[in-house]
Design an enzyme around this catalytic site. Structure first.
Site, PDB file in Angstrom:
ATOM      1  N   THR A 231       3.923   8.104  -1.616  1.00 40.56           N
ATOM      2  CA  THR A 231       4.554   8.093  -0.283  1.00 40.56           C
ATOM      3  C   THR A 231       5.808   7.217  -0.258  1.00 40.56           C
ATOM      4  OG1 THR A 231       3.013   6.336   0.341  1.00 40.56           O
ATOM      5  CG2 THR A 231       2.435   8.556   0.993  1.00 40.56           C
ATOM      6  N   THR A 232       5.841   6.173  -1.089  1.00 41.25           N
ATOM      7  CA  THR A 232       7.033   5.311  -1.141  1.00 41.25           C
ATOM      8  C   THR A 232       8.143   6.014  -1.908  1.00 41.25           C
ATOM      9  OG1 THR A 232       5.531   3.425  -1.209  1.00 41.25           O
ATOM     10  CG2 THR A 232       7.827   2.984  -1.709  1.00 41.25           C
TER      11      THR A 232
ATOM     12  N   ASP B 209      -6.071   6.383  -1.974  1.00 36.41           N
ATOM     13  CA  ASP B 209      -5.000   6.883  -2.850  1.00 36.41           C
ATOM     14  C   ASP B 209      -5.557   7.293  -4.217  1.00 36.41           C
ATOM     15  OD1 ASP B 209      -3.264   6.400  -0.838  1.00 36.41           O
ATOM     16  OD2 ASP B 209      -2.020   4.941  -1.878  1.00 36.41           O
TER      17      ASP B 209
ATOM     18  N   ASP C 118       1.793   0.299   0.946  1.00 37.72           N
ATOM     19  CA  ASP C 118       1.619   1.746   1.011  1.00 37.72           C
ATOM     20  C   ASP C 118       2.694   2.317   1.945  1.00 37.72           C
ATOM     21  OD1 ASP C 118       0.181   4.253   0.653  1.00 37.72           O
ATOM     22  OD2 ASP C 118      -0.353   4.044   2.754  1.00 37.72           O
TER      23      ASP C 118
END
Length: 538
Positions: A104-105, A402, A71
């Site tokens: 988020t990545t 998520d 994550d």
């Protein structure tokens, strides 16, 4: 920066800056290069974690605690980052996590690629402000194109299958993909239980995520009620209560104490007996007041001494003590009860109701938890995650969070795009096409933006073991020939590049936020041309 004002022999002022030898300064292109290098380093760390075949990172804290995750927000939060611009990248992934909960990545990889492309433009002598303006124009084109290729998505409590497929896309890159579908179903059921479709909103306060080490990940379950990490206050109290009528108290089972300073003198045995009788009488009154309302379970925020505990057992009134504030509130919401601050105010109408209250015990550890289920208000739910060790339980919690966020976003805005790098390739083509119509210097920045968007499908192809440039060129040519914006990288080797067929779905709001946040940060970094600080920081 501290300094002092002085004058020369002609009366002209000049400033003497203290500790100048310990200060450092970067200006102009050097400052830009330093910032871009730091951002690229951070993006490089996360690049290999992108997609379903992305690799995990193992992070060791100063205390020796181990975290294994892919994550993006968690990796960056736990990295010890010193450089100021790298810290901005950490905040970027955190803002994507706070706003959307997923992607988020991808947002950090995109920001890194935008800065990498900007470096080439700066080397060619283009002013950073012109680059930033070009990126802004390209982002507008990309967001408009995303809305064109997006599709409507029906979100109804009855039709769960499509939502489950969406949640499975999010969970595909996580450690929980061994029980992929089960986790997706749990996330969808939890959101459907608490969603307010009229207001198009989901109250996350009503979803509690609990974890317990031990057992298999397949033992993870959704409880339509509340689970609390407590047991009955006395070991002989019943472990299973049907048709529970719950008194929720924030007052302790103790004799009242005067609020002002006081002294109590016990001069004889008789005085002591009177005091003891007074305490006993008070306990009797308290228990009677609870029993008279028809309650058959007491949940108390505070503790109570052994005498009160013994009396509760004698009167066959099970009790739970030391239940925290947030849990008390959740129990009140779930059971439809009222939190009562004084025994005198307790009435039958203020009791909460639950179908079953039972005690769960785990293996040989003697650890126990209470489950309050079949409640009046089924809108409060608990996801109970099991796993072989603490790392897996924590990663399970992050994965479920998520998935919950993605479904929540779809309840708010029910438009979707298809994943696998397909929207990035399609937007890249649209931006490159729009750049041809621009006659000013910004067209170079728009072309660079178009190339930067390709960094996401390139990373997906690379992480899946394909030849990245060959794979990307093939998909781009097919998207142009077939005019199909759904074609992406076949990461899972399913034999088709059509992401609609593969059911790889992402929310429009997530993709749009990724582009806008990455561009905002890139513009901010490009506008910094002077850095002052101590020599070890710059």
């Amino acid at each position: 920066m501290s300094g002092s004002l002085a004058f020369d022999e002609y009366g002209r002022p000049f400033i003497i800056i203290r500790d100048q030898e310990r200060k450092s300064r970067l200006t102009g292109i050097e400052a830009h290069k330093s910032h871009i290098m730091a951002a690229k380093a951070v993006a490089g760390v996360l690049r290999t974690s992108l997609g379903p075949k992305g690799l995990d990172k193992l992070l060791v804290s100063p205390d020796g605690d181990i975290t294994v995750t892919n994550d993006g927000a968690t990796i960056l939060k736990q990295m010890d980052v010193q450089h100021q611009i790298a810290k901005l990248m950490v905040q970027l992934s955190q803002s994507q996590d706070d706003e959307i909960g997923d992607g988020t990545t991808g947002v950090v990889v995109l920001a890194g690629a935008l800065l990498e492309q900007a470096e080439k433009l700066l080397d060619r002598g283009i002013h950073p402000i012109r680059v930033a303006d070009g990126y802004e124009m390209a982002a507008t084109v990309a967001c408009e194109h995303l809305e064109k290729i997006s599709e409507g998505f029906k979100v109804t409590p009855k039709d769960r299958e499509d939502l489950i497929r969406l949640a499975m896309t999010t969970l595909g890159s996580k450690i929980v993909n061994r029980c992929h579908r089960q986790m997706a179903e749990i996330a969808v059921d939890a959101i459907m239980s608490v969603a307010d479709f009229d207001r198009k909103d989901v109250d996350f306060e009503l979803i509690k995520v609990e974890g317990k080490v031990g057992g298999k990940m397949e033992d993870t379950m959704l409880i339509k009620g509340v689970i609390i990490d407590k047991d009955m206050s006395h070991p002989q109290m019943p472990k299973n209560i049907k048709d529970a009528k719950i008194a929720i108290l924030t007052c302790p089972f103790e004799p009242p104490k005067p609020k002002t300073k006081h002294g109590l003198e016990v001069k004889s045995v008789e005085d002591y007996r009177k005091l003891r009788e007074y305490e006993l009488q008070k306990f009797e009154t308290m228990v009677k007041q609870v029993k008279d309302t028809g309650a058959n379970l007491v949940i108390c925020q505070w503790g109570f001494d052994d005498e009160a505990n013994h009396l509760l057992l004698q009167r066959k009134l099970p009790a739970v003590r030391w239940v925290g504030g947030p849990e008390i509130e959740l129990i009140a919401i779930a059971t439809g009860g009222r939190i009562v601050p004084r025994f005198e105010e307790l009435t039958k109408e203020k009791l909460g109701t639950a179908g079953t209250v039972r005690e769960l015990s785990f293996g040989t550890t003697k650890e126990k938890m209470l489950v309050i289920e079949d409640c009046n208000n089924s809108r409060a739910v608990t996801i109970f995650i099991r796993g072989g060790n603490k790392m897996i339980v924590e990663e399970g919690k992050r994965s479920i969070h998520d998935a919950l966020c993605v479904i929540r976003n779809l309840v708010k805005d029910s438009r979707i795009v298809y994943g696998g790098g397909a929207p990035e390739i399609s937007c890249s083509l649209a931006v490159a096409e729009a750049a041809k119509k621009i006659s000013t210097l910004e067209q170079y920045a728009m072309k660079s933006f178009s190339e930067a968007l390709e960094s996401v499908p390139l990373a997906l192809a690379e992480n899946s073991g394909f030849a990245p440039i060959h794979t990307l060129a093939d998909i781009k040519s097919r998207q142009i020939k077939e005019k199909n914006p759904r074609l992406g990288i076949d990461c899972l080797n399913k034999g088709t590049n059509d992401m609609k067929t593969q059911s790889v779905i992402e929310t429009l709001s997530s993709k749009r936020a990724q582009i806008l946040l990455a561009v905002q940060l890139t513009k901010m970094i490009l506008k910094i041309d002077d850095v002052r600080g101590s020599a070890d920081q710059v």
